[in-house]
Write a protein that holds these residues in place. Structure first.
Motif, PDB file in Angstrom:
ATOM      1  N   ILE A  14       0.896  -1.161   0.000  1.00 47.03           N
ATOM      2  CA  ILE A  14       0.000   0.000   0.000  1.00 47.03           C
ATOM      3  C   ILE A  14       0.933   1.209   0.000  1.00 47.03           C
ATOM      4  O   ILE A  14       1.619   1.468   0.972  1.00 47.03           O
ATOM      5  CB  ILE A  14      -0.908  -0.017   1.237  1.00 47.03           C
ATOM      6  CG1 ILE A  14      -1.674  -1.344   1.305  1.00 47.03           C
ATOM      7  CG2 ILE A  14      -1.862   1.159   1.198  1.00 47.03           C
ATOM      8  CD1 ILE A  14      -2.484  -1.531   2.559  1.00 47.03           C
ATOM      9  N   GLY A  15       0.994   1.916  -1.088  1.00 48.24           N
ATOM     10  CA  GLY A  15       1.958   2.995  -1.239  1.00 48.24           C
ATOM     11  C   GLY A  15       3.182   2.524  -1.987  1.00 48.24           C
ATOM     12  O   GLY A  15       3.175   1.413  -2.474  1.00 48.24           O
ATOM     13  N   HIS A  22      -1.374   9.437   2.539  1.00 50.43           N
ATOM     14  CA  HIS A  22      -1.156  10.833   2.940  1.00 50.43           C
ATOM     15  C   HIS A  22       0.284  11.260   2.736  1.00 50.43           C
ATOM     16  O   HIS A  22       0.883  11.905   3.592  1.00 50.43           O
ATOM     17  CB  HIS A  22      -1.541  11.031   4.410  1.00 50.43           C
ATOM     18  CG  HIS A  22      -2.951  10.653   4.706  1.00 50.43           C
ATOM     19  ND1 HIS A  22      -3.960  11.578   4.692  1.00 50.43           N
ATOM     20  CD2 HIS A  22      -3.527   9.467   4.985  1.00 50.43           C
ATOM     21  CE1 HIS A  22      -5.097  10.965   4.969  1.00 50.43           C
ATOM     22  NE2 HIS A  22      -4.867   9.688   5.131  1.00 50.43           N
ATOM     23  N   GLY A  23       0.879  10.894   1.653  1.00 54.34           N
ATOM     24  CA  GLY A  23       2.263  11.250   1.407  1.00 54.34           C
ATOM     25  C   GLY A  23       2.998  10.054   0.871  1.00 54.34           C
ATOM     26  O   GLY A  23       2.384   9.069   0.472  1.00 54.34           O
ATOM     27  N   ARG A  68       9.120  23.006   7.669  1.00 50.67           N
ATOM     28  CA  ARG A  68       9.034  21.972   6.638  1.00 50.67           C
ATOM     29  C   ARG A  68       9.040  20.565   7.203  1.00 50.67           C
ATOM     30  O   ARG A  68       9.035  19.611   6.448  1.00 50.67           O
ATOM     31  CB  ARG A  68      10.166  22.183   5.629  1.00 50.67           C
ATOM     32  CG  ARG A  68       9.854  23.331   4.714  1.00 50.67           C
ATOM     33  CD  ARG A  68      11.072  24.068   4.240  1.00 50.67           C
ATOM     34  NE  ARG A  68      10.699  25.201   3.409  1.00 50.67           N
ATOM     35  CZ  ARG A  68      10.381  26.398   3.879  1.00 50.67           C
ATOM     36  NH1 ARG A  68      10.371  26.627   5.171  1.00 50.67           N
ATOM     37  NH2 ARG A  68      10.047  27.385   3.061  1.00 50.67           N
ATOM     38  N   THR A  69       9.090  20.430   8.526  1.00 51.84           N
ATOM     39  CA  THR A  69       8.904  19.085   9.074  1.00 51.84           C
ATOM     40  C   THR A  69       7.425  18.738   8.987  1.00 51.84           C
ATOM     41  O   THR A  69       7.028  17.931   8.169  1.00 51.84           O
ATOM     42  CB  THR A  69       9.385  18.997  10.530  1.00 51.84           C
ATOM     43  OG1 THR A  69       8.727  19.994  11.284  1.00 51.84           O
ATOM     44  CG2 THR A  69      10.860  19.173  10.626  1.00 51.84           C
ATOM     45  N   ASP A  70       6.621  19.380   9.811  1.00 48.98           N
ATOM     46  CA  ASP A  70       5.183  19.137   9.765  1.00 48.98           C
ATOM     47  C   ASP A  70       4.561  20.325   9.046  1.00 48.98           C
ATOM     48  O   ASP A  70       4.241  21.329   9.658  1.00 48.98           O
ATOM     49  CB  ASP A  70       4.652  19.002  11.193  1.00 48.98           C
ATOM     50  CG  ASP A  70       3.163  18.763  11.224  1.00 48.98           C
ATOM     51  OD1 ASP A  70       2.545  18.813  10.159  1.00 48.98           O
ATOM     52  OD2 ASP A  70       2.629  18.532  12.311  1.00 48.98           O
ATOM     53  N   TYR A  71       4.398  20.174   7.744  1.00 51.52           N
ATOM     54  CA  TYR A  71       3.967  21.331   6.951  1.00 51.52           C
ATOM     55  C   TYR A  71       2.501  21.671   7.162  1.00 51.52           C
ATOM     56  O   TYR A  71       2.022  22.676   6.667  1.00 51.52           O
ATOM     57  CB  TYR A  71       4.275  21.126   5.463  1.00 51.52           C
ATOM     58  CG  TYR A  71       4.037  19.713   4.993  1.00 51.52           C
ATOM     59  CD1 TYR A  71       2.758  19.274   4.726  1.00 51.52           C
ATOM     60  CD2 TYR A  71       5.087  18.825   4.841  1.00 51.52           C
ATOM     61  CE1 TYR A  71       2.537  17.975   4.321  1.00 51.52           C
ATOM     62  CE2 TYR A  71       4.873  17.519   4.436  1.00 51.52           C
ATOM     63  CZ  TYR A  71       3.587  17.109   4.177  1.00 51.52           C
ATOM     64  OH  TYR A  71       3.353  15.833   3.787  1.00 51.52           O
ATOM     65  N   LEU A  72       1.750  20.821   7.872  1.00 49.15           N
ATOM     66  CA  LEU A  72       0.364  21.171   8.162  1.00 49.15           C
ATOM     67  C   LEU A  72       0.235  21.934   9.472  1.00 49.15           C
ATOM     68  O   LEU A  72      -0.840  22.412   9.802  1.00 49.15           O
ATOM     69  CB  LEU A  72      -0.515  19.919   8.209  1.00 49.15           C
ATOM     70  CG  LEU A  72      -0.709  19.240   6.865  1.00 49.15           C
ATOM     71  CD1 LEU A  72      -1.564  18.009   7.025  1.00 49.15           C
ATOM     72  CD2 LEU A  72      -1.359  20.178   5.873  1.00 49.15           C
ATOM     73  N   VAL A 363       1.752  12.965   9.077  1.00 47.55           N
ATOM     74  CA  VAL A 363       2.332  13.889   8.104  1.00 47.55           C
ATOM     75  C   VAL A 363       3.712  13.339   7.778  1.00 47.55           C
ATOM     76  O   VAL A 363       4.564  13.237   8.648  1.00 47.55           O
ATOM     77  CB  VAL A 363       2.437  15.307   8.675  1.00 47.55           C
ATOM     78  CG1 VAL A 363       3.213  16.198   7.745  1.00 47.55           C
ATOM     79  CG2 VAL A 363       1.066  15.881   8.885  1.00 47.55           C
ATOM     80  N   VAL A 364       3.910  12.943   6.533  1.00 46.23           N
ATOM     81  CA  VAL A 364       5.130  12.210   6.216  1.00 46.23           C
ATOM     82  C   VAL A 364       6.367  13.105   6.320  1.00 46.23           C
ATOM     83  O   VAL A 364       7.447  12.644   6.675  1.00 46.23           O
ATOM     84  CB  VAL A 364       5.005  11.537   4.836  1.00 46.23           C
ATOM     85  CG1 VAL A 364       6.251  10.781   4.506  1.00 46.23           C
ATOM     86  CG2 VAL A 364       3.836  10.582   4.839  1.00 46.23           C
ATOM     87  N   GLY A 365       6.214  14.392   6.074  1.00 43.53           N
ATOM     88  CA  GLY A 365       7.340  15.311   6.220  1.00 43.53           C
ATOM     89  C   GLY A 365       7.913  15.281   7.619  1.00 43.53           C
ATOM     90  O   GLY A 365       9.114  15.446   7.827  1.00 43.53           O
ATOM     91  N   GLU A 366       7.047  15.058   8.585  1.00 42.65           N
ATOM     92  CA  GLU A 366       7.468  15.029   9.973  1.00 42.65           C
ATOM     93  C   GLU A 366       8.084  13.685  10.340  1.00 42.65           C
ATOM     94  O   GLU A 366       9.027  13.610  11.124  1.00 42.65           O
ATOM     95  CB  GLU A 366       6.227  15.281  10.825  1.00 42.65           C
ATOM     96  CG  GLU A 366       6.454  15.296  12.286  1.00 42.65           C
ATOM     97  CD  GLU A 366       5.170  15.583  13.012  1.00 42.65           C
ATOM     98  OE1 GLU A 366       5.064  16.662  13.575  1.00 42.65           O
ATOM     99  OE2 GLU A 366       4.265  14.739  13.011  1.00 42.65           O
TER     100      GLU A 366
END
Lengths: 369, 172
Positions: A14-15, A22-23, A68-72, A363-366
């Motif tokens: 999956i992915g 979500h990323g 830019r870690t958790d961009y949300l 959040v994948v950035g995080e």
């Protein structure tokens, strides 16, 4: 019919490119028919080695990385980092700076939970309508961020010792509008989803976490509160003057995906309460302490924690009296929350795995940093 | 209500730890934010078991694990714990000698340590003995570099490693 059809284990990915992850994130699921019998998380596709890069930049130059870690929820990340530097260097923030930080962090929680709830509804099959409604409301908050800091997502607004700019005259009416228009929206969302038979069938009893499982896996934020543990760093270890505000900690009872959704909805109501109080009692005076541009904190180490929309966000810094941190480490909440995914998905169906992943609100950035 | 929830002051935690760990060869001091125990790797398991199981300590929440390169002193690993019951935080620092970066794993005591230890292992090269699955987490599976070591340079050549030898597919 069981026992008639023979099946054997089969691995599906999956992915990484899948709308439900979500990323850029991959679940290597071993399935037997429709049942997940093993799951392995594969991540790192978004790894940008921020911790290494931060060792070569000054303390102030590192603030945009935290966006830019958790961009949300960039405001919360700015805040966590600045608090860590302030603890390390012993810097006090003036009351107005603290109140502005609280308002921004709570607005960010509203915006982030809008996204979480909308995307979660998407994952359960309520395709597009809830997410668009949530985006419509989130837009009002992003407009406030744009007016105040100049950016909508990567705000870079907090500074060591306070915030970057004072509030503009447009700020207050815009926030009052959010305070006025959000409660009907939350009620509407609750009416649309929480009593919906299909939504309940998809989420109730899915991905159950008992309180013991949640503490053993070191979960935090809505994941922990959904399992019935009233733990909120804003109450337990207050920062930025959260102890002056009156608000409750919503908790769930069953620890399933539905409870996490309800906890997030209720947290939005509590955030509105905090914003109302902070805005009514907004003190005057300076919004920032003057801090030297090339800050050299004394030798030592500090760990600062805040309640980000996803849970306990920690920044750990080590200083060797140089202009840049000797070690810069982030404790991302959704990274730790994600580690419980295996326990929640194994034994369920593939369709439920998607719902559980949505309820974690990653959040994948995080996660990858 | 918020008063009873507030965490214990650091000096009280330090006093408590001094009572419990006075006999072991550990040093107790404090950082800017937490009480700290400096502990050699061979006593680490005993200290963590005591921290988790003793009634007055009861550190049930593993916050964070960080690996740090201390240059000629060796590799350090910092563990941060918190207790829901007693509202107190502690940090355990384990300094491994140069050339012998072995620390016993605590994944059996704290399941949350699993990913933290994998991250510390790939980033600075610590080895956690007894970890069930110590492979790379954020870096690519077959990468055997430890980017957060101070000796690891932050250079363009490193970023383009392996790519510079090949001829680009397009010519402009």
């Amino acid at each position: 019919m069981t026992g008639i059809i023979k099946s054997e284990p089969f691995v599906i990915n999956i992915g990484p490119q899948h709308p439900s992850t979500h990323g850029v994130f991959r679940i290597k699921a071993t399935v037997d028919g429709e049942k997940v019998i093993d799951a392995e998380m594969v991540m790192g596709y978004l790894h940008r080695s921020m911790e290494k890069l931060a060792e070569e930049r000054t303390y102030t130059q590192n603030i945009p990385f935290t966006d830019r870690t958790d961009y949300l929820s960039s405001m919360s990340n700015n805040l966590g980092y600045c608090l860590a530097v302030e603890k390390l260097a012993g810097i006090e923030v003036p009351p107005r700076g603290n109140a502005i930080r609280v308002i921004m962090a709570e607005l960010q929680r509203l915006a982030s939970h809008c996204m979480a709830i909308g995307a979660f509804a998407n994952d359960t099959g309520a395709w597009q309508t809830p997410v668009m409604w949530a985006f419509r409301e989130r837009e009002k908050i992003l407009d406030i961020f744009e007016v105040t800091s100049g950016a909508r997502l990567t705000c870079n607004y907090m500074r060591i010792g306070g915030v970057a700019f004072d509030l503009r005259p447009e700020f207050e009416p815009m926030v009052r509008r959010v305070l006025r228009e959000f409660p009907p929206f939350i009620d509407e969302m609750e009416g649309l989803l929480s009593g919906n038979e299909i939504f309940i069938a998809r989420t109730r009893g899915v991905g159950v976490l008992t309180p013991e499982m949640a503490t053993n896996a070191s979960l935090s934020g809505p994941m922990l509160r959904g399992s019935g543990i009233a733990w909120d760093i804003r109450k337990a270890d207050p920062y930025c003057g959260y102890e002056q505000y009156d608000f409750d900690i919503p908790i769930g009872y069953n620890g399933d995906s539905y409870d996490r959704f309800i906890v997030r909805l209720e947290e939005m109501r509590q955030s509105l309460k905090i914003i109302q109080q902070a805005l009514d009692g907004l003190p005057g005076g300076p919004f920032r302490t003057e801090v030297p541009l090339a800050l050299r904190p004394p030798k030592g180490e500090a760990y600062a924690r805040i309640e980000s929309p996803r849970g306990e966000l920690g920044y750990y810094l080590v200083s060797d009296e140089g202009p840049s941190p000797y070690r810069f480490h982030i404790r991302p909440p959704s990274f730790i929350n994600l580690s419980a995914l295996k326990e929640m998905t194994v034994g369920g169906t593939v369709a439920d795995a998607i719902v559980v992943l949505g309820s974690i609100d990653i959040v994948v950035g995080e996660i990858d940093r | 209500m918020s008063k009873t929830l507030a965490p214990k002051p650091i000096d009280q935690v330090v006093k408590l730890l001094e009572q419990r760990f006075g006999k072991l060869p550990v040093a107790i001091n404090q950082t800017a934010t937490d009480a700290n125990i400096d502990c050699p790797p061979e006593h680490f398991r005993a200290v963590v078991e005591e921290l988790k199981n003793h009634r007055d300590l009861a550190f049930d929440f593993l916050r964070n694990i960080v690996g740090i390169d201390m240059l000629e002193e060796g590799l350090a690993c910092k563990y941060q714990f918190f207790s829901y019951k007693n509202r107190q935080a502690v940090q355990v620092t384990v300094l491994t000698p140069p050339g012998n970066p072995h620390i016993p794993s605590i994944t059996d005591l704290y399941p949350a340590a699993n990913w933290h230890e994998r991250e510390a292992a790939e980033m600075v090269g610590l080895i956690f003995d007894g970890h069930p699955n110590l492979k790379n987490l954020l870096l690519d599976e077959d990468v055997r570099i430890h980017p957060l070591l101070k000796a690891h340079p932050l250079q363009k050549a490193e970023i383009l490693q392996g790519i510079e030898d090949t001829t680009p597919g397009f010519t402009f």
